[in-house]
Design a protein around this motif. Structure first.
Motif, PDB file in Angstrom:
ATOM      1  N   ARG A   1      -1.467  -5.477 -12.853  1.00 34.56           N
ATOM      2  CA  ARG A   1      -1.270  -6.710 -12.076  1.00 34.56           C
ATOM      3  C   ARG A   1      -0.846  -6.394 -10.640  1.00 34.56           C
ATOM      4  N   VAL A   2      -0.026  -5.380 -10.465  1.00 33.50           N
ATOM      5  CA  VAL A   2       0.321  -4.948  -9.105  1.00 33.50           C
ATOM      6  C   VAL A   2      -0.944  -4.489  -8.374  1.00 33.50           C
ATOM      7  N   ALA A   3      -1.766  -3.687  -9.055  1.00 32.70           N
ATOM      8  CA  ALA A   3      -3.021  -3.221  -8.455  1.00 32.70           C
ATOM      9  C   ALA A   3      -3.930  -4.398  -8.116  1.00 32.70           C
ATOM     10  N   GLY A   4      -3.946  -5.398  -8.994  1.00 30.80           N
ATOM     11  CA  GLY A   4      -4.750  -6.586  -8.729  1.00 30.80           C
ATOM     12  C   GLY A   4      -4.321  -7.296  -7.462  1.00 30.80           C
TER      13      GLY A   4
ATOM     14  N   THR B   1       4.601  -8.986  -7.063  1.00 29.26           N
ATOM     15  CA  THR B   1       4.515  -7.532  -7.217  1.00 29.26           C
ATOM     16  C   THR B   1       5.893  -6.869  -7.312  1.00 29.26           C
ATOM     17  N   ALA B   2       6.868  -7.415  -6.617  1.00 28.94           N
ATOM     18  CA  ALA B   2       8.207  -6.814  -6.663  1.00 28.94           C
ATOM     19  C   ALA B   2       8.785  -6.884  -8.066  1.00 28.94           C
TER      20      ALA B   2
ATOM     21  N   GLY C   1       0.814  -1.208   0.000  1.00 29.44           N
ATOM     22  CA  GLY C   1       0.000   0.000   0.000  1.00 29.44           C
ATOM     23  C   GLY C   1       0.845   1.254   0.000  1.00 29.44           C
ATOM     24  N   GLU C   2       1.922   1.239   0.786  1.00 32.21           N
ATOM     25  CA  GLU C   2       2.834   2.381   0.822  1.00 32.21           C
ATOM     26  C   GLU C   2       3.590   2.520  -0.502  1.00 32.21           C
ATOM     27  N   GLN C   3       4.028   1.385  -1.045  1.00 30.49           N
ATOM     28  CA  GLN C   3       4.787   1.399  -2.291  1.00 30.49           C
ATOM     29  C   GLN C   3       3.936   1.873  -3.469  1.00 30.49           C
ATOM     30  N   MET C   4       2.635   1.596  -3.414  1.00 28.78           N
ATOM     31  CA  MET C   4       1.749   1.877  -4.547  1.00 28.78           C
ATOM     32  C   MET C   4       1.693   3.372  -4.847  1.00 28.78           C
TER      33      MET C   4
END
Length: 598
Positions: free
Chosen positions: A527-530, A576-577, A497-500
């Motif tokens: 895909r990260v948002a997913g 996600t990374a 959440g912080e990284q987004m």
């Protein structure tokens, strides 16, 4: 032969324990009296229809396909489809979440969504016939004239007539601004349409007595591009003022597409030869009106993949428990047999758990989306309606693209569990893979969904809507952050959440300098948002399960839910990374490749 058991327990968990839909909808006047017992009873009966009526036709429908009589332009669906549709109508299923003013039962859309998941598990190709009709109903309900509503909605609600969406043309693909179908005004206020449409699901069939086509076309003085598109209602048979059917209209099937999957659904090339239609909505505003149907269809396509993921998982799990092959690396587990069941092998479990996690995460996301739609339509508080609409707009491209990507991966994994038998038709697994593949393509390819998410839904309003979802994540993190038992779920969610925020800002800044940066980053960004969305829902589900266990429940369902959530956060969420690193790699390595792509 595959089997299917409706996942009623997990549906009830998501509906009542995670989202508490009855309480959420009590403030909405149309749903104030709906209770959990009613929802459960409806879904139990719906599951019986899916498993006992639609499912037995899935393999045979795939093998038989649809047939076109080129002389009459009539299409026959596979054997048994028409009879199943008759049973569907007699059960009142088309009317489930439709407006009572037009003969509907008025149940929440969230109930209809759960019912359709089961139908999609049972038989995606068959389900597309009534599924598209519901989208046509929604479009006309929102944008039709009073005369159109009075004439057409009762028949769509009852299921006596079905509907389609006639969008693209051979030269268009997703770029509807290129369409050429013409609509000529007539003295009586109608229009005559001429042109060709392709890839029209359920465009012609023998299940219903009439088909209501919603067709995009251009008026003679229309501006170029997407700003010059109007929407028209074009029935297969002319409809008289009293609702009875007249002569055949000038719209017909010129050919059936021969496809990789969904063979049981007639995907048609439709010819409009002076077909008579009436305008829906305002001239040159057709896309806005059609988006009601298109957005419903995008959620529906995500639901198709969740349905296929669920049924593929069920069959792969049963096979893995029964199939014996080799011994466990840590020592024999079935000592009374010459080999162990393949479920003892770590990678087989990884494939099974991937499918299970994607089915359960997808079910949670779609249930949440359906609940948002119910609140957008019926909540008495204007701010709640607007917030619900904003969140639904943000989540729709994720529901379409993330869930269909996951569905194709999951069905492939489930086929792999079967080994060589998965490649053989009679086991049914290869059909699930073929059927799942189209879901990544139609209703706007997944790349288009990614561009929509990043460009329109996030960057266009400087991340305002994304921040609304971020507040949900932050509230859960704050609530559960001090709970040690939730740390394995909350900590990675809070970190992402912080990284987004930083990730989104960085991509936005690059895109401002060079729009190709948005195109290069959009797919991994979605895909990260997913995963952020899935992480939020899996954390919520884990919290409910932990509380149930703490309260004394010994139901293994809750233990299973925790184990699935642990697997998801440990084995799938870390993707996600890599995705963020890929997105940050930029556009130059893609666009500066003229020699490589010469």
């Amino acid at each position: 032969m595959p089997t299917y058991t409706p996942p009623l327990r997990d549906m009830q968990f998501v509906l009542h324990e995670v989202f508490n839909v009855v309480e959420e909808l009590k403030v909405c006047p149309p749903h104030a009296e709906v209770d959990a017992d009613t929802i459960n009873a409806v879904l139990e009966e719906g599951g019986k229809f899916a498993a006992e009526v639609a499912f037995p036709l899935n393999l045979s429908g795939d093998q038989e396909g649809c047939t076109l009589d080129k002389a009459t332009h009539e299409v026959k669906a596979p054997k048994g489809f028409k009879e199943a549709y008759k049973t569907y109508i007699e059960g009142g299923w088309p009317a489930l979440s439709c407006d009572p003013e037009y003969g509907g039962q008025g149940l929440p859309f969230v109930v209809n969504q759960a019912f359709y998941e089961m139908l999609n598990s049972a038989n995606q190709a068959w389900t597309m016939y009534p599924g598209l009709s519901h989208g046509a109903y929604e479009c006309l309900h929102a944008h039709g004239t009073e005369a159109q509503k009075k004439l057409y909605l009762p028949k769509l609600v009852s299921g006596e007539w079905t509907g389609t969406m006639c969008l693209t043309e051979p030269h268009c693909g997703t770029d509807l601004g290129l369409l050429r179908t013409k609509a000529e005004p007539q003295p009586d206020g109608t229009y005559k349409l001429t042109g060709q449409k392709i890839f029209i699901s359920a465009g012609e069939h023998d299940l219903a007595e009439n088909i209501v086509h919603l067709v995009l076309a251009r008026l003679p003085d229309a501006p170029q591009g997407s700003k010059g598109i109007s929407l028209f209602l074009v029935p297969k048979f002319h409809v008289k003022a009293d609702g009875s059917l007249g002569e055949r209209n000038g719209i017909y099937c010129g050919g059936i597409e021969h496809k990789m999957g969904i063979h049981g659904n007639a995907t048609c090339q439709m010819i409009l030869d002076g077909a008579v239609g009436t305008l829906v909505g305002q001239p040159n505003k057709g896309l806005q009106a059609m988006f009601v149907m298109m957005n419903a269809a995008r959620l529906g396509v995500g639901n198709q993949s969740v349905g296929l993921t669920e049924v593929a998982f069920q069959n792969a799990l049963a096979y893995a428990k029964d199939r014996i092959q080799m011994r466990s690396l840590s020592g024999a587990k079935a000592k009374d047999k010459p080999a162990d069941p393949i479920i003892v092998h770590p990678d087989v479990r990884k494939m099974l758990l991937t499918a299970k996690a994607y089915a359960e995460g997808g079910r949670a996301l779609l249930t949440f989306c359906a609940l948002l739609l119910d609140k957008e339509l019926h909540h008495p508080d204007e701010k709640v309606r607007q917030d619900s609409a904003d969140l639904l707009a943000l989540l729709t491209p994720i529901a379409k693209a993330f869930l269909t990507d996951n569905g194709f991966e999951a069905t492939n994994h489930c086929l792999q569990v079967f080994g060589g038998h998965g490649y053989i038709k009679e086991w049914g697994m290869e059909q699930y893979v073929r059927d799942a593949r189209i879901n990544m393509i139609y209703e706007g390819t997944n790349t288009v969904q990614s561009l929509d998410l990043l460009g329109r839904k996030v960057l266009a309003n400087n991340g305002a809507t994304l921040k609304k979802f971020g507040k949900l994540v932050a509230a859960l993190v704050e609530e559960e952050g001090v709970n040690e038992k939730m740390a394995e779920f909350i900590n990675p969610l809070a970190y992402l959440g912080e990284q987004m925020t930083k990730f989104t800002t960085e991509i936005g800044f690059r895109g401002f300098q060079n729009p190709d940066e948005v195109g290069a980053a959009a797919v991994p960004y979605l895909r990260v948002a997913g995963h952020l969305v899935f992480g939020y829902f899996f954390a919520r589900m884990a919290s409910v399960a932990l509380k149930a266990i703490a309260a004394g429940s010994t139901d293994p369902f809750y233990t299973a839910k925790l184990q699935t959530a642990r697997f998801y956060f440990a084995k799938l969420f870390p993707e996600t990374a890599t995705l963020m690193r890929v997105a940050r790699a930029g556009s130059q390595v893609l666009m500066d490749t003229d020699a490589a792509l010469a």
